[in-house]
Write a protein that holds these residues in place. Sequence first.
Motif, mmCIF file in Angstrom:
data_model
loop_
_atom_site.group_PDB
_atom_site.id
_atom_site.type_symbol
_atom_site.label_atom_id
_atom_site.label_comp_id
_atom_site.label_asym_id
_atom_site.label_seq_id
_atom_site.Cartn_x
_atom_site.Cartn_y
_atom_site.Cartn_z
ATOM 1 N N UNK A 116 0.822 -1.209 0.000
ATOM 2 C CA UNK A 116 0.000 0.000 0.000
ATOM 3 C C UNK A 116 0.862 1.269 0.000
ATOM 4 N N UNK A 117 1.554 1.535 -1.084
ATOM 5 C CA UNK A 117 2.337 2.783 -1.135
ATOM 6 C C UNK A 117 1.411 3.991 -1.090
ATOM 7 N N UNK A 118 1.887 5.051 -0.445
ATOM 8 C CA UNK A 118 1.066 6.240 -0.276
ATOM 9 C C UNK A 118 1.856 7.488 -0.664
ATOM 10 N N UNK A 119 1.107 8.463 -1.157
ATOM 11 C CA UNK A 119 1.697 9.771 -1.435
ATOM 12 C C UNK A 119 1.386 10.691 -0.268
ATOM 13 N N UNK A 120 2.430 11.236 0.350
ATOM 14 C CA UNK A 120 2.248 12.145 1.478
ATOM 15 C C UNK A 120 2.541 13.579 1.048
ATOM 16 N N UNK A 121 1.541 14.430 1.168
ATOM 17 C CA UNK A 121 1.725 15.834 0.851
ATOM 18 C C UNK A 121 2.556 16.507 1.932
ATOM 19 N N UNK A 122 3.482 17.354 1.514
ATOM 20 C CA UNK A 122 4.365 18.031 2.447
ATOM 21 C C UNK A 122 3.882 19.453 2.733
ATOM 22 N N UNK A 123 4.147 19.905 3.934
ATOM 23 C CA UNK A 123 3.785 21.258 4.326
ATOM 24 C C UNK A 123 4.604 22.273 3.531
#
Length: 264
Positions: free
Chosen positions: A68-75
């Motif tokens: 389950x790879x995920x894309x994490x949005x950065x601040x």
Amino acid sequence: MLFSKHPRTVYANAPAHEVICQFRFPTILSINDTEPAAFQDAIREDFPQFIRREDVVPPQMAGMGGPNPQIKQQKPVTNYHFVSADNLWKINLTQNFIALSTLRYTGWEEFASELDKPLAEFIRIYKPAYFERVGLRYVNIISREKLSLRDSAWKELIAPAYLGAMAEEDVREEDVLNSAVDIQCKLDSSCAAKVHAGPGRLRQNRPDAPQDTEVKFILDMDLSMGGQVSCNLSAGGLETLHAHATKLFEGAITDALRTAMQPE
């Protein structure tokens, strides 16, 4: 010859278009979360204009290789701009670096003097543990029109190491569509350089702006010092990079170009 022993020379028609120095440090979160009012007060006399921008950070991929790879949005990273009244000098401050840049480089002494106070005040206010990288970049743009060298070939003005195919005797300059040279090299045990060199035209981003048709020579020198540079040695580190930059620049040009740039 990539590095020259030619003594440092001040030129009346030096080709430095933009000069930038940058000091990267371990993240200081308070810079991103709190307006740098104390820092502004300390440098406002020389840099009265202020702009606050949010720089978008590319997203990160987490769980690569798993089910389950995920894309994490950065601040977003806040980038504070402190600009001189004439718009020619600028300080950039983020949670990871402080930088000084200028579009009016008249010599190393003035540049270093403009840096002294902002760097000292930054160290006093934010107390970085150390600098991870000290960088110095010279973007040189050499114009034959400006130097009255319209009839001179680049091989008469630039050292062969930066000319690629244009250095060959059986190659006509006008037949070469692209001859960019990219070099990465060590300068000493802690310093390195990335150099991009080649002919090109400067483009205006605005569609209605007049375009410059002259082919100029671009010599972009990006020098850096790595490791953990203590704050009290940071200015000395920049001086070391400047000394290396002098050897690189002098090694890239010929006596004909030196004469045209009018040594002082």
